[in-house]
Design a protein around this motif. Sequence first.
Motif, PDB file in Angstrom:
ATOM      1  N   ALA A 134      11.702  -5.868  -5.076  1.00 57.67           N
ATOM      2  CA  ALA A 134      10.843  -5.689  -6.250  1.00 57.67           C
ATOM      3  C   ALA A 134      11.516  -4.791  -7.278  1.00 57.67           C
ATOM      4  O   ALA A 134      12.002  -3.713  -6.950  1.00 57.67           O
ATOM      5  CB  ALA A 134       9.504  -5.080  -5.828  1.00 57.67           C
ATOM      6  N   GLN A 135      11.530  -5.239  -8.534  1.00 55.84           N
ATOM      7  CA  GLN A 135      12.052  -4.429  -9.641  1.00 55.84           C
ATOM      8  C   GLN A 135      10.937  -3.698 -10.383  1.00 55.84           C
ATOM      9  O   GLN A 135      11.192  -2.834 -11.219  1.00 55.84           O
ATOM     10  CB  GLN A 135      12.824  -5.313 -10.615  1.00 55.84           C
ATOM     11  CG  GLN A 135      14.095  -5.903 -10.033  1.00 55.84           C
ATOM     12  CD  GLN A 135      14.813  -6.773 -11.041  1.00 55.84           C
ATOM     13  OE1 GLN A 135      14.206  -7.642 -11.682  1.00 55.84           O
ATOM     14  NE2 GLN A 135      16.104  -6.544 -11.215  1.00 55.84           N
ATOM     15  N   ALA A 136       9.704  -4.084 -10.099  1.00 54.04           N
ATOM     16  CA  ALA A 136       8.532  -3.421 -10.661  1.00 54.04           C
ATOM     17  C   ALA A 136       7.354  -3.721  -9.746  1.00 54.04           C
ATOM     18  O   ALA A 136       7.314  -4.769  -9.097  1.00 54.04           O
ATOM     19  CB  ALA A 136       8.235  -3.909 -12.076  1.00 54.04           C
ATOM     20  N   LEU A 137       6.411  -2.783  -9.682  1.00 58.67           N
ATOM     21  CA  LEU A 137       5.213  -2.961  -8.874  1.00 58.67           C
ATOM     22  C   LEU A 137       4.000  -3.006  -9.799  1.00 58.67           C
ATOM     23  O   LEU A 137       3.833  -2.127 -10.655  1.00 58.67           O
ATOM     24  CB  LEU A 137       5.050  -1.813  -7.877  1.00 58.67           C
ATOM     25  CG  LEU A 137       6.167  -1.640  -6.848  1.00 58.67           C
ATOM     26  CD1 LEU A 137       5.915  -0.383  -6.012  1.00 58.67           C
ATOM     27  CD2 LEU A 137       6.245  -2.859  -5.947  1.00 58.67           C
ATOM     28  N   VAL A 138       3.174  -4.023  -9.634  1.00 55.95           N
ATOM     29  CA  VAL A 138       1.926  -4.134 -10.391  1.00 55.95           C
ATOM     30  C   VAL A 138       0.786  -3.994  -9.399  1.00 55.95           C
ATOM     31  O   VAL A 138       0.591  -4.847  -8.525  1.00 55.95           O
ATOM     32  CB  VAL A 138       1.824  -5.477 -11.135  1.00 55.95           C
ATOM     33  CG1 VAL A 138       0.498  -5.551 -11.900  1.00 55.95           C
ATOM     34  CG2 VAL A 138       2.992  -5.643 -12.099  1.00 55.95           C
TER      35      VAL A 138
END
Length: 329
Positions: A134-138
Motif C-alpha cells: 500500500a502506498q496510501a491508506l484510506v
Amino acid sequence: MRAPDFWSGGSGGMAPLLLSPIASIYAAATARRVARSGWRAPVPVICCGNATAGGAGKTTVALDLGQRLSHRGVAAHFLTRGYGGKLKGPVRVDPAQHNSKAVGDEALLLAEIRPTWVAGDREAGGRAAVEAGAQALVMDDGLQNPGLEKDLSLLVIDGTYGFGNGHIIPAGPLREPVPNAAARCRAAVLIGKDEANSLSLLPPDLPVLRARLKPGPEAELLQGQPVFAFCGIANPRKFFATLQEAGAVLAGRVAYADHYPFDEGDLEELLGQAAALRAIPVTTRKDFVRIPAAFRSRVTVLSVALEWENTTQLEALLDPLVQRIPVPA
C-alpha cells in the motif's frame, strides 16, 4: 441496531436528560482514547470519519477517494473495522471467499475497487497493508480510533440527519462533541443539503466540501417504473429520495435496521410484496451483498456515486499527500 427515535433532531423529551450521566462517562472515555498517540505509517493515511454512530456516507466518500488516488497512480488500500462481520483480522478481503457475515457489507463494497483490509486493530491492519504494498491508506471510519496517526481526516456529515439531537451516546447519536471531532479534521464533507443546520455547529474556519448522491446508471431503467424499495441502512429516507430523484415511482417501501442480515424468509416475503404491487424490487448496493445469493438475480440494485460541488478543493487536500509518495525507480 435501529437508532432510537429520540436520537433524531428535534426529538428527545426526558430520555436525553435521564441518560446524560452515562453520556458524560462515554464522552470522557472517548476523549481519553483519542488523546493517545498511534502508529505513524510510512505512507499517507486518510480517514473518512464522522461524529455520530451509524451511517453518514463514509464508505461512499472512501470509495471516491480510493478511485481518485488510483487515477493518480497511487496504490491505495482501504482499511475498515468490518462492522457486522465475525473476522477481527487483520485479513485482506477476498470477495470470492468472504461474505458479509465474515467481513461486513462495507468491506465487500470497498474490495470491489481496491485492496481492502479488515482489522479491529487499526495499527495491525495498517502494517499488513503497507507490507502488502500500500502506498496510501484510506480508512472507512476510525476518527475516534487512535491506532493510526492520520495525515488527513474528513468529517462526513449526512445533510438530512446531521448530528441528530446533539447529545452523546446513549442520550443521542454523537460519539463525541462536534467541536472535538471537528478539531481533528482538515475539512468537513456535507452530503446533500444542510437540512439539519449542521454547519452552524462547526468551527467557522473549517472548510466545507459539498457533495450530493447521484443515482447510478441503473436509474435510466427505473424511470417511470413502479418500484418496491427495501433497505437496511442508517438513513433509509436517503435511499427512497434517491429513487424518486431517479424518476422511479415508489409503489412500496420497507426499512430495516442498519446492516440487517437478510435471510431467505425475508426475501420471499419482500419479493411477494413486490409481485403483489407489480413493482420492481430495488435495494442499495450495500444491502445487495447481504442478500442470500439465490435471490440476487431477482433484485435490482440502485448504486450511487458522489457528485462534488467543487473538486478543486478536494484535490488540493490530496496534493501534498500524493507528492510525499516516492516514485518507483
